[in-house]
Design an enzyme around this catalytic site. Structure first.
Site, PDB file in Angstrom:
ATOM      1  N   MET A 135     -11.024  -4.603  -6.134  1.00  0.00           N
ATOM      2  CA  MET A 135     -10.469  -5.609  -5.453  1.00  0.00           C
ATOM      3  C   MET A 135     -10.779  -6.962  -6.279  1.00  0.00           C
ATOM      4  SD  MET A 135      -8.996  -3.938  -3.144  1.00  0.00           S
ATOM      5  CE  MET A 135      -8.896  -5.081  -2.124  1.00  0.00           C
ATOM      6  N   GLU A 138       0.929 -11.870 -12.432  1.00  0.00           N
ATOM      7  CA  GLU A 138       1.420 -11.873 -11.039  1.00  0.00           C
ATOM      8  C   GLU A 138       0.787 -10.826  -9.951  1.00  0.00           C
ATOM      9  OE1 GLU A 138       5.168 -12.417  -8.253  1.00  0.00           O
ATOM     10  OE2 GLU A 138       5.549 -11.946 -10.466  1.00  0.00           O
ATOM     11  N   HIS A 173      -0.693   0.100  -5.263  1.00  0.00           N
ATOM     12  CA  HIS A 173      -0.677  -0.790  -4.016  1.00  0.00           C
ATOM     13  C   HIS A 173      -0.096  -0.254  -2.748  1.00  0.00           C
ATOM     14  CE1 HIS A 173      -0.921  -4.808  -2.077  1.00  0.00           C
ATOM     15  NE2 HIS A 173       0.498  -4.517  -1.658  1.00  0.00           N
TER      16      HIS A 173
END
Length: 216
Positions: free
Chosen positions: A90, A143, A109
């Site tokens: 995280m 990103e 994800h």
């Protein structure tokens, strides 16, 4: 044998699925280290129980994100990995960190990317009235959750689902999806070339390969 470093921040259930596959021989790889940014992460205990090196690099001990990422990159490089697997890690990674491991870092994800990058994916899917949720494995780029997708699995949303029940359903499929994709990499079938994902030297579609749960 492919050397894997796994990065975690919490319980490490996806880590456990990889450890189990390595132990049974279904995954012909060596998890050489598990690294957590949280000293109390239960995944570290999973690593120790499996006889894998468990390392902690507490992000709270660093002045900023760049300093932590530089130390993390050095720690990872010392393990000489062929593949870096993010399993519930995280942290938002800096551009400089990501550039040090091109095509060698993957993440899972809990949504059908590009839908719902970031957090609270299951509630967002429910709020949108979606009929399907799912998970995506992708190569990591600078990103957030935006790297090229490799594979996805869909999970139907029922009228009875809430965020917690949907999370359990998706996580169960993550435990099957992630080892499958890691196995592709280990066998030399998967690579990233100029931001294009190739499987068996064939370009994958923009969203990655959609896998049927029955095939996992």
């Amino acid at each position: 044998m492919t050397r894997i470093v796994v990065l975690i921040s919490g319980g490490g259930s996806n880590l456990q699925s990889l450890l189990d596959q390595c132990q049974t021989g279904s995954l012909d790889a060596d998890i050489v280290a598990v690294i957590s940014n949280r000293p109390d992460a239960f995944g570290l205990s999973r690593a120790r129980q499996a006889g894998v090196k468990a390392l902690t690099l507490d992000h709270t001990g660093y002045a900023n994100r760049a300093a932590f990422d530089a130390a993390l990159a050095e720690l990872i490089e010392a393990q000489q990995p062929d593949l870096i697997v993010l399993a519930g890690f995280m942290r938002i990674l800096t551009d400089d960190f990501v550039r040090r491991f091109p095509g060698k870092m993957i993440n899972i994800h809990p949504s059908l990317l590009p839908r719902y990058p970031g957090l609270n994916t299951h509630q967002r899917a429910l709020d949108a009235g979606d009929s399907q949720a799912g998970a995506t494995v992708h190569f990591v780029t600078a990103e957030l959750d935006g790297g090229p997708p490799i594979a996805q699995v869909e999970v139907p949303i029922s009228d009875q689902d809430d965020a917690e029940s949907l999370a359990r359903k998706v996580l169960a499929q993550e435990h099957r999806l992630y080892p499958t994709v890691v196995d592709w990499f280990v066998k030399g079938r998967l690579r990233l070339d100029a931001n294009q994902v190739l499987l068996d030297d064939q370009p994958l579609p923009k969203g990655g390969r959609l896998l049927d749960t029955a095939s996992l």
